[in-house]
Design a protein around this motif. Sequence first.
Motif, PDB file in Angstrom:
ATOM      1  N   GLY A  93       0.818  -1.218   0.000  1.00  0.00           N
ATOM      2  CA  GLY A  93       0.000   0.000   0.000  1.00  0.00           C
ATOM      3  C   GLY A  93       0.844   1.257   0.000  1.00  0.00           C
ATOM      4  N   GLU A  94       1.923   1.256   0.794  1.00  0.00           N
ATOM      5  CA  GLU A  94       2.832   2.408   0.829  1.00  0.00           C
ATOM      6  C   GLU A  94       3.519   2.593  -0.517  1.00  0.00           C
ATOM      7  N   CYS A  95       3.954   1.487  -1.111  1.00  0.00           N
ATOM      8  CA  CYS A  95       4.600   1.532  -2.418  1.00  0.00           C
ATOM      9  C   CYS A  95       3.641   2.070  -3.471  1.00  0.00           C
ATOM     10  N   ARG A  96       2.416   1.574  -3.448  1.00  0.00           N
ATOM     11  CA  ARG A  96       1.394   2.022  -4.410  1.00  0.00           C
ATOM     12  C   ARG A  96       1.146   3.535  -4.271  1.00  0.00           C
ATOM     13  N   ALA A  97       1.032   4.017  -3.042  1.00  0.00           N
ATOM     14  CA  ALA A  97       0.789   5.445  -2.805  1.00  0.00           C
ATOM     15  C   ALA A  97       1.969   6.292  -3.277  1.00  0.00           C
ATOM     16  N   GLU A  98       3.171   5.825  -3.014  1.00  0.00           N
ATOM     17  CA  GLU A  98       4.377   6.560  -3.426  1.00  0.00           C
ATOM     18  C   GLU A  98       4.472   6.638  -4.956  1.00  0.00           C
ATOM     19  N   VAL A  99       4.209   5.519  -5.615  1.00  0.00           N
ATOM     20  CA  VAL A  99       4.264   5.491  -7.078  1.00  0.00           C
ATOM     21  C   VAL A  99       3.166   6.356  -7.669  1.00  0.00           C
ATOM     22  N   MET A 100       1.974   6.321  -7.097  1.00  0.00           N
ATOM     23  CA  MET A 100       0.867   7.131  -7.607  1.00  0.00           C
ATOM     24  C   MET A 100       1.188   8.623  -7.497  1.00  0.00           C
ATOM     25  N   ALA A 101       1.822   9.039  -6.412  1.00  0.00           N
ATOM     26  CA  ALA A 101       2.223  10.440  -6.263  1.00  0.00           C
ATOM     27  C   ALA A 101       3.233  10.821  -7.341  1.00  0.00           C
TER      28      ALA A 101
END
Length: 184
Positions: A93-101
């Motif tokens: 989830g953290e990785c997904r949020a970082e990539v989306m940003a």
Amino acid sequence: MLDLDAQPDTEVSLVELAVGHWMYWMQFADADRDTFQKVLVPIDRTKETEMVLPKANKLLHSEGDGILLHVIRNNREVAAATGGNNRGSDLLGECRAEVMAYLTELAGRLRDDSKRWRCDVIEATSVAEGVATYAAREGVDFIVMNTHERKGLAKLTRRSIAKQIKQKTPVGARIFRSCDLAPR
């Protein structure tokens, strides 16, 4: 009575008329020539991939939809990084949020009044399979991507993800090498 031998006020030859028509239509021809309604750009978070974005923006129709896509390889990588504990889903989830940003920031650079860019992050067992499946599901017209140049033994042992994507998808694709994108 109509005088057939009378000359018009201005004489225009057929060649001049044809050239005039050609010039008129050419002003519209460049506007959307070789553009696509839905362009997909797989992003791997490298500077080389970012250099593809202006090329992709030119290939996107003035009223088309562009997609920036990042593929996270399945939970096996996350599990390996966390030693197999339950924190894997949190890291995903953290990785997904970082990539989306990151993707949102890139899309912000590409937006203008008529072109639309959106971002997506998916999970797949392989990058090539994830991009191919996503392209088919979204009805993508064209894929624009970068390939990393390999040297030495890596050139013989590692397969190009860009070439795999091109083989797996029925839509057109343009692969740029890093040396083609470097400013001269």
